[in-house]
Design a protein around this motif. Structure first.
Motif, mmCIF file in Angstrom:
data_model
loop_
_atom_site.group_PDB
_atom_site.id
_atom_site.type_symbol
_atom_site.label_atom_id
_atom_site.label_comp_id
_atom_site.label_asym_id
_atom_site.label_seq_id
_atom_site.Cartn_x
_atom_site.Cartn_y
_atom_site.Cartn_z
ATOM 1 N N ARG A 1 -7.809 4.474 3.846
ATOM 2 C CA ARG A 1 -6.504 4.679 4.471
ATOM 3 C C ARG A 1 -5.754 5.794 3.760
ATOM 4 O O ARG A 1 -5.013 6.546 4.383
ATOM 5 C CB ARG A 1 -5.694 3.381 4.429
ATOM 6 C CG ARG A 1 -6.313 2.252 5.220
ATOM 7 C CD ARG A 1 -5.415 1.023 5.281
ATOM 8 N NE ARG A 1 -6.085 -0.051 5.971
ATOM 9 C CZ ARG A 1 -6.536 -1.159 5.397
ATOM 10 N NH1 ARG A 1 -6.346 -1.331 4.093
ATOM 11 N NH2 ARG A 1 -7.146 -2.091 6.094
ATOM 12 N N GLY A 2 -5.952 5.899 2.459
ATOM 13 C CA GLY A 2 -5.321 6.969 1.707
ATOM 14 C C GLY A 2 -5.868 8.332 2.047
ATOM 15 O O GLY A 2 -5.242 9.360 1.763
ATOM 16 N N THR B 1 -6.696 7.860 -4.297
ATOM 17 C CA THR B 1 -6.106 8.097 -2.980
ATOM 18 C C THR B 1 -4.968 7.143 -2.629
ATOM 19 O O THR B 1 -4.290 7.347 -1.621
ATOM 20 C CB THR B 1 -7.177 7.992 -1.879
ATOM 21 O OG1 THR B 1 -7.681 6.650 -1.836
ATOM 22 C CG2 THR B 1 -8.321 8.964 -2.131
ATOM 23 N N TYR B 2 -4.768 6.102 -3.447
ATOM 24 C CA TYR B 2 -3.704 5.148 -3.118
ATOM 25 C C TYR B 2 -3.324 4.337 -4.351
ATOM 26 O O TYR B 2 -4.038 4.337 -5.362
ATOM 27 C CB TYR B 2 -4.147 4.197 -2.008
ATOM 28 C CG TYR B 2 -5.119 3.134 -2.477
ATOM 29 C CD1 TYR B 2 -4.709 1.837 -2.767
ATOM 30 C CD2 TYR B 2 -6.477 3.435 -2.642
ATOM 31 C CE1 TYR B 2 -5.596 0.876 -3.197
ATOM 32 C CE2 TYR B 2 -7.373 2.471 -3.084
ATOM 33 C CZ TYR B 2 -6.925 1.201 -3.359
ATOM 34 O OH TYR B 2 -7.810 0.247 -3.798
ATOM 35 N N GLY C 1 -8.374 3.407 -6.121
ATOM 36 C CA GLY C 1 -6.957 3.117 -6.281
ATOM 37 C C GLY C 1 -6.512 3.441 -7.692
ATOM 38 O O GLY C 1 -7.334 3.705 -8.580
ATOM 39 N N PHE D 1 0.826 -1.207 0.000
ATOM 40 C CA PHE D 1 0.000 0.000 0.000
ATOM 41 C C PHE D 1 0.860 1.257 0.000
ATOM 42 O O PHE D 1 1.788 1.381 0.790
ATOM 43 C CB PHE D 1 -0.901 0.004 1.244
ATOM 44 C CG PHE D 1 -1.645 1.292 1.455
ATOM 45 C CD1 PHE D 1 -2.778 1.583 0.707
ATOM 46 C CD2 PHE D 1 -1.215 2.210 2.404
ATOM 47 C CE1 PHE D 1 -3.465 2.776 0.911
ATOM 48 C CE2 PHE D 1 -1.894 3.397 2.611
ATOM 49 C CZ PHE D 1 -3.025 3.680 1.858
ATOM 50 N N GLU D 2 0.531 2.191 -0.897
ATOM 51 C CA GLU D 2 1.220 3.482 -0.953
ATOM 52 C C GLU D 2 0.176 4.585 -1.091
ATOM 53 O O GLU D 2 -0.538 4.652 -2.101
ATOM 54 C CB GLU D 2 2.187 3.527 -2.138
ATOM 55 C CG GLU D 2 3.330 2.527 -2.046
ATOM 56 C CD GLU D 2 4.264 2.588 -3.246
ATOM 57 O OE1 GLU D 2 3.937 3.304 -4.221
ATOM 58 O OE2 GLU D 2 5.317 1.911 -3.211
ATOM 59 N N PRO D 3 0.025 5.460 -0.076
ATOM 60 C CA PRO D 3 -0.965 6.543 -0.182
ATOM 61 C C PRO D 3 -0.543 7.572 -1.219
ATOM 62 O O PRO D 3 0.644 7.784 -1.461
ATOM 63 C CB PRO D 3 -0.966 7.144 1.221
ATOM 64 C CG PRO D 3 0.394 6.842 1.767
ATOM 65 C CD PRO D 3 0.780 5.506 1.191
ATOM 66 N N ASN E 1 -8.633 0.313 1.456
ATOM 67 C CA ASN E 1 -7.383 1.039 1.230
ATOM 68 C C ASN E 1 -7.623 2.481 0.806
ATOM 69 O O ASN E 1 -6.816 3.362 1.101
ATOM 70 C CB ASN E 1 -6.547 0.315 0.168
ATOM 71 C CG ASN E 1 -5.946 -0.968 0.678
ATOM 72 O OD1 ASN E 1 -5.408 -1.017 1.780
ATOM 73 N ND2 ASN E 1 -6.040 -2.023 -0.110
#
Length: 245
Positions: free
Chosen positions: A59-60, A151-152, A128, A34-36, A56
């Motif tokens: 989370r972003g 967002t991610y 995503g 995962f990468e925001p 996810n």
């Protein structure tokens, strides 16, 4: 003998807990990371609702200082897990579609028809960078305006953890769980690079859906099972029936 979980962190920890509660040993080998991404949207857009197909995406949103203003909007989540993440993030009016992207699309259309959300207002889709389904396009085809905000992203992991490679080499893994097409492809590349492809594909491959299962079958796996519905409880049920009849 262990079950190898390819799901990304931190969701893989939830899966590991559920597996251990069922009496399985667990190895974690997340195949996506995962990468925001910076959250950018129009503060004056006047959105009517938020759409989310993955936890996810929420989370972003966590690091965005203006994200809290979205909490007042109704949120449509693809399933229970994403809905729970939305509530934890701060959303209060959360609806779970209890299924897949088709169920989510239909839930949004039903809410518009029932006038629970206004058709004249744009919908904000938190997404995503890699989309398996064009939800925004499908809703747009029904006359709705959807603004997609990325967002991610999930970056593929190229290497298996050493413990996983050694377990495959020693025939100490009895099944692998797969949660997306991208992670399944990353897994295949990783086991080939590690030189354990034969042993990795000789065991049970448990997949969240038929589309994910097709990738493993095309790669040569012969023991491939797909969950009857795209949720983890269904997947773990398939696994348990196969390994603990």
């Amino acid at each position: 003998m262990a079950v190898l979980v390819t799901r990304p962190h931190p969701d893989n920890e939830t899966t590991a807990t559920a597996l251990r509660a069922r009496g399985f040993d667990v190895l974690l080998a997340p195949m996506l990371r995962f990468e925001p991404l910076p959250f950018r949207d129009d503060a004056d857009a006047g959105y009517g609702a938020v759409i989310v197909t993955s936890a996810n995406a929420l989370r972003g949103l966590e690091s965005h200082p203006g994200g809290h203003r979205l909490f007042e909007l109704p949120l449509f989540a693809v399933g229970h897990h994403t809905a729970s993440a939305a509530r934890s993030a701060g959303f209060t009016a959360v609806m779970s579609a209890n299924g897949d992207a088709t169920s989510l699309r239909d839930a949004v259309l039903a809410a518009v028809k029932a006038k629970q959300i206004r058709k004249s207002r744009p919908l904000l889709y938190l997404a995503g960078s890699d989309l398996a389904r064009d939800v925004a396009g499908e809703l747009g085809g029904r006359g709705l305006t959807v603004v997609t905000c990325t967002t991610y992203r999930m970056a593929a992991v190229s290497d298996l953890p050493r413990a996983a490679s050694e377990a495959f080499a020693a025939n100490q893994v009895e099944a692998v769980l797969h949660y997306s097409r991208r992670s399944a492809r990353a897994f295949l590349e990783a086991v080939r690079a590690a030189g354990v492809e034969i042993s990795a594909l000789a065991i049970l491959q448990g997949c969240i859906s038929g589309t994910v299962a097709s990738i493993l079958r095309e790669a040569g796996a012969t023991q491939v099972l797909a969950a009857p519905s795209p949720d983890e409880n269904a997947l773990l049920g398939v696994l348990e029936r196969a390994l603990r009849p």
